[in-house]
Write an enzyme that holds these catalytic residues in place. Structure first.
Site, PDB file in Angstrom:
ATOM      1  N   SER A  36       0.794  -1.225   0.000  1.00 25.71           N
ATOM      2  CA  SER A  36       0.000   0.000   0.000  1.00 25.71           C
ATOM      3  C   SER A  36       0.828   1.276   0.000  1.00 25.71           C
ATOM      4  CB  SER A  36      -0.962   0.003   1.203  1.00 25.71           C
ATOM      5  OG  SER A  36      -0.250  -0.048   2.420  1.00 25.71           O
ATOM      6  N   VAL A  91      -0.818 -11.269   6.742  1.00 23.49           N
ATOM      7  CA  VAL A  91       0.187 -12.280   6.400  1.00 23.49           C
ATOM      8  C   VAL A  91       0.488 -13.211   7.562  1.00 23.49           C
ATOM      9  CG1 VAL A  91       1.253 -10.840   4.621  1.00 23.49           C
ATOM     10  CG2 VAL A  91       2.144 -10.770   6.973  1.00 23.49           C
ATOM     11  N   TYR A 129      13.319  -6.874  15.989  1.00 24.52           N
ATOM     12  CA  TYR A 129      13.244  -6.612  14.550  1.00 24.52           C
ATOM     13  C   TYR A 129      14.444  -7.216  13.826  1.00 24.52           C
ATOM     14  CZ  TYR A 129      12.846  -3.898  10.207  1.00 24.52           C
ATOM     15  OH  TYR A 129      12.740  -3.514   8.884  1.00 24.52           O
ATOM     16  N   ALA A 163      16.324  -9.688  14.786  1.00 25.27           N
ATOM     17  CA  ALA A 163      16.219 -11.154  14.807  1.00 25.27           C
ATOM     18  C   ALA A 163      15.235 -11.645  13.752  1.00 25.27           C
ATOM     19  CB  ALA A 163      15.796 -11.618  16.194  1.00 25.27           C
TER      20      ALA A 163
END
Length: 248
Positions: free
Chosen positions: A15, A65, A156, A158
């Site tokens: 988006s 997701v 983040y 990792a």
């Protein structure tokens, strides 16, 4: 070169930002583009409008997701409506930044479920379709922090490192079925996320980038387009750094 005429691509998190630039680049190359989004339909619709302005067509497809059932229904639906699925770009991701001692269990779970789990579930559904045709490209979007780490981004970093490991594993598993799996690792890119950072942080990041500037979403999109193209047919399991030289 780098044409995708007759191909269908699905871009998660399409988006805005990097995802939007990827959608437009693939459309300019001739692909039909399914623009995935989780909640901001208005922004996704703007991306689809740009896809059409680029001379192609596509559709909006909404799913989270991190939800494997929703992913499978979404991916399968795209293939049925648009005439197959040839390219998957796993771009959707979140960043809940926090130093180690302040990380909450729910922050870890949500980040891993979206960034790693989302990449895995989308790849699983797409590769199932691609391997039947012995033709497919999966491009995962990781980050420079997945390779180098960064203060305040333990979770983040990792998750993005996990995407790199997943990329290499899937490349080995499905090369014999005609599916390539590669990864791009953007550096400091001009997006809504980085726009909110203090100027001192931006200047420090630029100082650490040998090319001396921030990257653009279009820089990342160009790398994704190459990996999606026929010209990259003998490349798999590769980690393509789009970071201005940060890890030289």
């Amino acid at each position: 070169m780098f044409r995708l005429d007759g191909k269908v691509a699905l871009v998660t998190g399409g988006s805005r930002g990097i995802g939007r630039a990827i959608c437009v680049a693939l459309a300019k190359a001739g692909a039909k583009v399914a623009v995935n989004y989780a909640g901001n339909e208005a922004a996704a619709a703007e991306t689809l409008s740009l896809v059409r302005e680029a001379g192609s067509d596509g559709e909006l497809v909404r799913f989270d997701v991190a939800d494997p059932d929703a992913v499978d229904a979404g991916v399968t639906g795209v293939a049925e409506r648009l005439g197959g699925l040839h390219v998957l770009v796993n771009n959707a991701g979140i960043s809940l930044d926090q130093i180690l001692l302040r990380i909450k269990p729910e922050e870890l779970e949500r980040t891993m479920a979206t960034n790693v789990g989302g990449t895995l579930w989308c790849a699983k559904s797409a590769i199932r379709l691609m391997m039947r045709k012995r033709d497919g490209r999966v491009i995962n979007v990781s980050s420079v922090v997945g390779e180098a780490g960064n203060r305040g981004q333990a979770v983040y970093a990792a998750s993005k490192a996990g995407i790199i490991g997943l990329t290499k594993t899937l490349a080995k598993e499905y090369a014999s079925r005609g599916v390539t799996v590669n990864c791009v690792t953007p550096g400091f890119i001009e997006t809504d996320m980085t726009a909110a950072l203090p100027d001192s942080v931006k200047q420090q990041a630029i100082a650490e980038t040998p090319l001396g500037r921030m990257g653009t979403p279009e820089d990342v999109a160009a790398a994704v387009l190459f990996l999606a193209s026929p010209e990259a047919g003998f490349i798999t399991g590769h980690i393509l750094r789009v970071n201005g030289g940060m890890l030289i």
